[in-house]
Design an enzyme around this catalytic site. Structure first.
Site, PDB file in Angstrom:
ATOM      1  N   ARG A 131       0.852  -1.184   0.000  1.00 52.44           N
ATOM      2  CA  ARG A 131       0.000   0.000   0.000  1.00 52.44           C
ATOM      3  C   ARG A 131       0.891   1.238   0.000  1.00 52.44           C
ATOM      4  NH1 ARG A 131      -2.312  -3.388   4.070  1.00 52.44           N
ATOM      5  NH2 ARG A 131      -4.423  -4.114   3.556  1.00 52.44           N
ATOM      6  N   HIS A 160      -4.571  -8.776   3.833  1.00 49.36           N
ATOM      7  CA  HIS A 160      -6.016  -8.702   4.039  1.00 49.36           C
ATOM      8  C   HIS A 160      -6.399  -9.526   5.264  1.00 49.36           C
ATOM      9  CE1 HIS A 160      -6.810  -7.763  -0.494  1.00 49.36           C
ATOM     10  NE2 HIS A 160      -6.477  -6.699   0.196  1.00 49.36           N
ATOM     11  N   TYR A 182     -10.368 -10.211  -6.558  1.00 43.80           N
ATOM     12  CA  TYR A 182      -9.462 -10.422  -7.687  1.00 43.80           C
ATOM     13  C   TYR A 182      -9.870 -11.616  -8.543  1.00 43.80           C
ATOM     14  CZ  TYR A 182      -6.777  -6.838  -5.458  1.00 43.80           C
ATOM     15  OH  TYR A 182      -6.403  -5.632  -4.908  1.00 43.80           O
ATOM     16  N   HIS A 185      -2.318   2.401  -5.677  1.00 40.24           N
ATOM     17  CA  HIS A 185      -3.287   1.324  -5.471  1.00 40.24           C
ATOM     18  C   HIS A 185      -3.562   0.564  -6.761  1.00 40.24           C
ATOM     19  CE1 HIS A 185      -5.364  -0.219  -2.032  1.00 40.24           C
ATOM     20  NE2 HIS A 185      -6.471  -0.411  -2.710  1.00 40.24           N
ATOM     21  N   ARG A 225      -0.879  -1.908  -6.988  1.00 36.67           N
ATOM     22  CA  ARG A 225      -1.140  -2.996  -6.031  1.00 36.67           C
ATOM     23  C   ARG A 225      -2.179  -3.959  -6.609  1.00 36.67           C
ATOM     24  NH1 ARG A 225      -1.476  -4.451  -0.416  1.00 36.67           N
ATOM     25  NH2 ARG A 225      -3.612  -4.758   0.333  1.00 36.67           N
TER      26      ARG A 225
END
Length: 291
Positions: A142, A257, A266, A231, A234
């Protein structure tokens, strides 16, 4: 302390919730209390009134507020403050989480090609940019995690980085050989400071400056700057790993996460890509476009 204060204290102590998260929960709970009075005493009939109070809000906002209340009432039940949980009366809007924006493999290659070309000059700014890019796309960090990395987070004898993520949780992420090479070059010219990417004021590079640097690099690489952000890189890291066969649980760990449901977005990105590929490349699809 009020019931809301007790609940927020639990989130901070047991779940390591960040200050921004706690502030958001407090706003949502206090907003509900403005409509219902003391939340700890509200019953199912009272909670049904929130549907009208939230009628003009987006489904995602309603879902967020309802989630805060469900967790609040579950906490009260666990603590023995209430014998019942009235949260089943809360509205359940149908929401669809938007798919994250990502870059194509070609766009990522163009970004790296430009950064590597500029790094041939060995200028500190260009070497820093290449190192930042390698860690964003190569390790999926991040923006805040990246800019706040202390120098001690990068061991000189191991291809790993110690990252402090949301809520102060720590995880270990791998670093590619290309990233290690880029960091080695950056460390030679890096200014003094306790952070890996120090700033002139003695602190670290800011998130805002990181955004600016990426968009400037994108423009030089002939990519629309609006498409590029920390982001987005990422997301590209996660999606491209999944395309390559990475396990979802491994991806969850790499991204930091807490809930695998967050990582599962995803799989939807990959599915959407496959559907688009079929629609674009299938012989029948081409024939129908021709008709």
């Amino acid at each position: 302390m009020s019931a809301i204060d007790d609940f927020l204290a639990m989130l901070a102590a047991e779940r390591g919730a960040a200050l921004n998260t706690l502030a958001a929960y407090r706003r949502d709970l206090q907003n509900a209390e403005e409509h219902l009075g003391d939340l700890s005493k509200a019953d199912r009939a009272a909670l049904t009134k929130l549907g009208n109070a939230w009628a003009d809000l987006a489904p995602s906002s309603v879902a967020r507020k309802a989630s805060a209340l469900r967790q609040f009432y579950a906490f009260l039940a666990d603590e023995g403050v209430r014998e019942d949980d009235p949260s089943s009366a809360l509205p359940r809007p149908a929401t669809r989480r938007p798919l994250p924006r990502i870059l194509s493999h070609a766009e990522v290659e163009a970004l790296f090609a430009r950064a590597e070309l500029e790094a041939f000059t060995d200028s500190p700014a260009a070497l820093r940019m290449l190192a930042l890019l390698e860690l964003l796309y190569g390790s999926g960090l991040r923006a805040t995690e990246l800019v706040s990395l202390p120098l001690s987070a990068v061991p000189r004898d191991a291809p790993l980085i110690t990252v402090t993520g949301k809520g102060g949780t720590t995880r270990i992420v791998p670093m590619s050989s290309a990233a290690r090479a880029a960091l080695s070059r950056w460390l030679v010219v890096r200014p003094q400071g306790k952070h890996l990417f120090p700033s002139r004021n003695g602190k670290h590079l800011t998130r805002v400056r990181l955004f600016q640097l990426l968009k400037e690099l994108a423009a030089r690489a002939d990519i629309e700057p609006e498409k590029v952000s920390p982001h987005v890189l990422r997301h590209a890291f996660a999606t491209h790993l999944l395309e390559g066969g990475a396990d979802l649980r491994v991806l969850q760990t790499l991204l930091g996460h807490a809930d695998i449901a967050t990582t599962q977005i995803y799989t939807h990105v990959d599915s959407a890509r496959l559907v688009a590929l079929v629609n674009e490349r299938h012989p029948l699809a081409r024939a129908r476009r021709g008709d």
